[in-house]
Design an enzyme around this catalytic site. Structure first.
Site, PDB file in Angstrom:
ATOM      1  N   VAL A  31      44.332  36.168  36.575  1.00 51.46           N
ATOM      2  CA  VAL A  31      45.371  35.266  37.058  1.00 51.46           C
ATOM      3  C   VAL A  31      46.337  34.803  35.974  1.00 51.46           C
ATOM      4  O   VAL A  31      47.380  34.229  36.294  1.00 51.46           O
ATOM      5  CB  VAL A  31      44.762  34.038  37.780  1.00 51.46           C
ATOM      6  N   GLN A  49      41.957  29.526  36.594  1.00 49.18           N
ATOM      7  CA  GLN A  49      42.447  29.177  37.922  1.00 49.18           C
ATOM      8  C   GLN A  49      43.451  28.023  37.854  1.00 49.18           C
ATOM      9  O   GLN A  49      44.466  28.034  38.550  1.00 49.18           O
ATOM     10  CB  GLN A  49      41.288  28.857  38.865  1.00 49.18           C
ATOM     11  N   HIS A  57      31.604  36.793  39.842  1.00 48.16           N
ATOM     12  CA  HIS A  57      32.885  36.090  39.798  1.00 48.16           C
ATOM     13  C   HIS A  57      33.002  35.138  40.984  1.00 48.16           C
ATOM     14  O   HIS A  57      32.579  35.460  42.091  1.00 48.16           O
ATOM     15  CB  HIS A  57      34.049  37.089  39.797  1.00 48.16           C
TER      16      HIS A  57
END
Length: 165
Positions: A118, A83, A62
């Protein structure tokens, strides 16, 4: 779907770790009709039974959040999309410096990058989690990171198979 097609389509669900998809297929755990939940259950089982070194390798695959790969444009499409969705592609200079500092400290402390699903989080949520989790012990953080990897995989599968949620 044959093995090659399955691995081609789902091999990147666990970041740069197609062996997870290969093992799930080879274990006879993949049946049609394909659903995100069924594939996730099979692949998560393979991830959980992987050796600690293999799981560490998945963690290390990652990227850092808002790190060098993001700046140079070398993230996988999934990571780039994830992201950006959290606003990590639009950080101020101060925010970027904080992420860089936390990334370095975290990797030095734990030996793998900070991993968090996220989707649905803001950069502030992520920073708060970063600052909280950096105080964890290594074993606890390893397990937390593995849980986050599985969550990321589930979200990616739901994106690939949206009709099967």
């Amino acid at each position: 779907m044959d093995r090659a097609d399955f691995v081609q389509r789902f091999g990147g669900v666990f970041e740069h770790s197609p062996f997870i998809a290969e093992r799930a297929f080879d274990a006879g755990m993949i049946e049609e009709p394909l659903t995100a939940l069924d594939i996730h259950d099979a692949m998560a089982a393979m991830f959980r039974t992987a050796s600690p070194d293999e799981r560490l390798g998945v963690l290390k695959a990652h990227p850092d959040l808002a790190g060098k790969l993001a700046i140079s444009g070398e993230l996988t499409d999934d990571s780039k999309r994830e992201q950006a969705g959290a606003g990590l592609d639009r950080l101020s200079a101060e925010e970027h410096a904080r992420f860089t500092e936390l990334n370095a400290t975290y990797v030095e402390t734990f030996g793998f990058p900070f991993i968090i699903a996220v989707k649905g989080l803001t950069k502030d949520d992520i920073l708060q989690a970063f600052e909280t989790r950096i105080a964890n012990g290594r074993d606890q953080e390893f397990e937390t990171a593995c849980q986050q990897v599985e969550k990321i995989a589930r979200l990616r599968l739901e994106s690939l198979l949206p009709e099967a949620r």
